[in-house]
Enzyme design. Sequence first.
Site: not given
Length: 389
Positions: A125, A233, A282
Amino acid sequence: SYYLKESKGSRRWLLFLEGGWYCFNRENCDSRYDTMRRLMSSKEWPATRVGTGILSSQPEENPHWWNANMVFIPYCSSDVWSGASSKSEKNEYAFMGALIIQEVIKELVGKGLSTAKVLLLAGSSAGGTGVLLNVDRVAEQLEEMGYQGIQVRGLADSGWFLDNKQYRRTDCIDTITCAPTEAIRRGIRYWNGIVPERCKLQFKEGEEWNCFFGYKIYPTLRCPVFVVQWLFDEAQLTVDNVHLTGQPVQEGQWLYIQNLGRELRNTLKDVTASFAPACLSHEIITRNHWTDIQVKGTSLPRALHCWDRSLHESNKNGKAPLKGCPIHLIDSCPWPHCNPSCPTIRDQFTGQEMNVIQFLMHMGFDVQKMAQQQGLEPSKLLGMLSSGN
C-alpha cells in the site's frame, strides 16, 4: 524504530515498509493521531511482532524467502515514506519517512547488512509506493558507504495507483474523499516530501506529485522492481468513489470498474516483472494466503523466485528470460474475481463469505439470466468468464 529477525547464515535481507494511507493537513493528521495513534507514534508499539506471508520464517508459508534476514519498519510518518521535515514552529508534526529508511539502513550495516548479497526493499500500500520512491536512494546510499556489491531490488505491493478521474467528483476533505493527485499535491508541501532526482527531472517544478504514481516513476528507476497489483484495488476504488456496499452496483459503476482494470493493465504492459490478478482486494505479500493466488497457473512466490533467478542469470550472461519461469503475469479476463484463485470476498455488512456467482449478482450482474439467454448452465458460463473467453 524497527523490528529485526536475524538469520545468521543468510546474505539476503528483506526490509519491509508498512502501509496505512497518509494525512496531508493539520485537520486530518490530528484526526489520524486521535484514531490511529500507532501510525503516528511509536509509543504503544509491541516489543515483538510475528512475521506473516513473505516475512514468515516458515518454509510452508514463505517457500522462497523464509531464511532471509527480516526487517519490519513500522509506518509512523504518514507521508508515504517521502517526508524530510522535522517538527517546527509552524508544524506540530514531523514527517521523516525518507530519513527513517536511511537511518535504518545505516544501523543495519553494523548488524550484518554490510556482507549482504541482495537487499529486497518491499512494502504494501503506502509502503509499496514508498518502495518506488526510495529504492534507488537506498542503492545510492549503500554505494556511497562503499558497499557496491549489494544488489538492491524493490517489491511494490498494492502501491501502483492511477491518477485517473474519479467516478464521482468530491471535494478534497479527507484522505478518503480526496482525488489522489490533489491529496498528494497537498501532502508533498505539508511533509516537505522528496522524490527521486531522475523522476523529478521529468516534470516541471511544482509537479513532483507525478512521481508518486507508479507508471510515471517506474521508467526512471535504475533498480529492478517487481510490481504486485490487484487489477481492482480496493483502495483505488475507494479514492475513486466507487463504494461497493449493500446496494447492487449501477451500470455506470460496473463499466467504470471494468475500465479501471483495463487502464491498470495498460500501465503494466512494459513492467518487466509484474503479478496482477483480476481480483478485488488490497495488499497481499504479508497475508498468509499469499501463496494461493495464481495468474496463468503461476503463484506469486514462484514468480518472485523466477525473477530472482532471471536477475541472477542476467548478471552472468544477459540471456533471454528463463523458459517455463514467467515473471510478467497479468490476468486478461475483464472483471473482478474472474480469476478462480482470488481471495474470498466478504459482504461488507454481514461479513458472510460470497462465491463468484453471489458476488457478481451482488454487483448487479445477473448470472442466471445471462446463462439462460446463452442457453448455458450458470456454472458453465462462469467457467467461461473465469477463463477469460
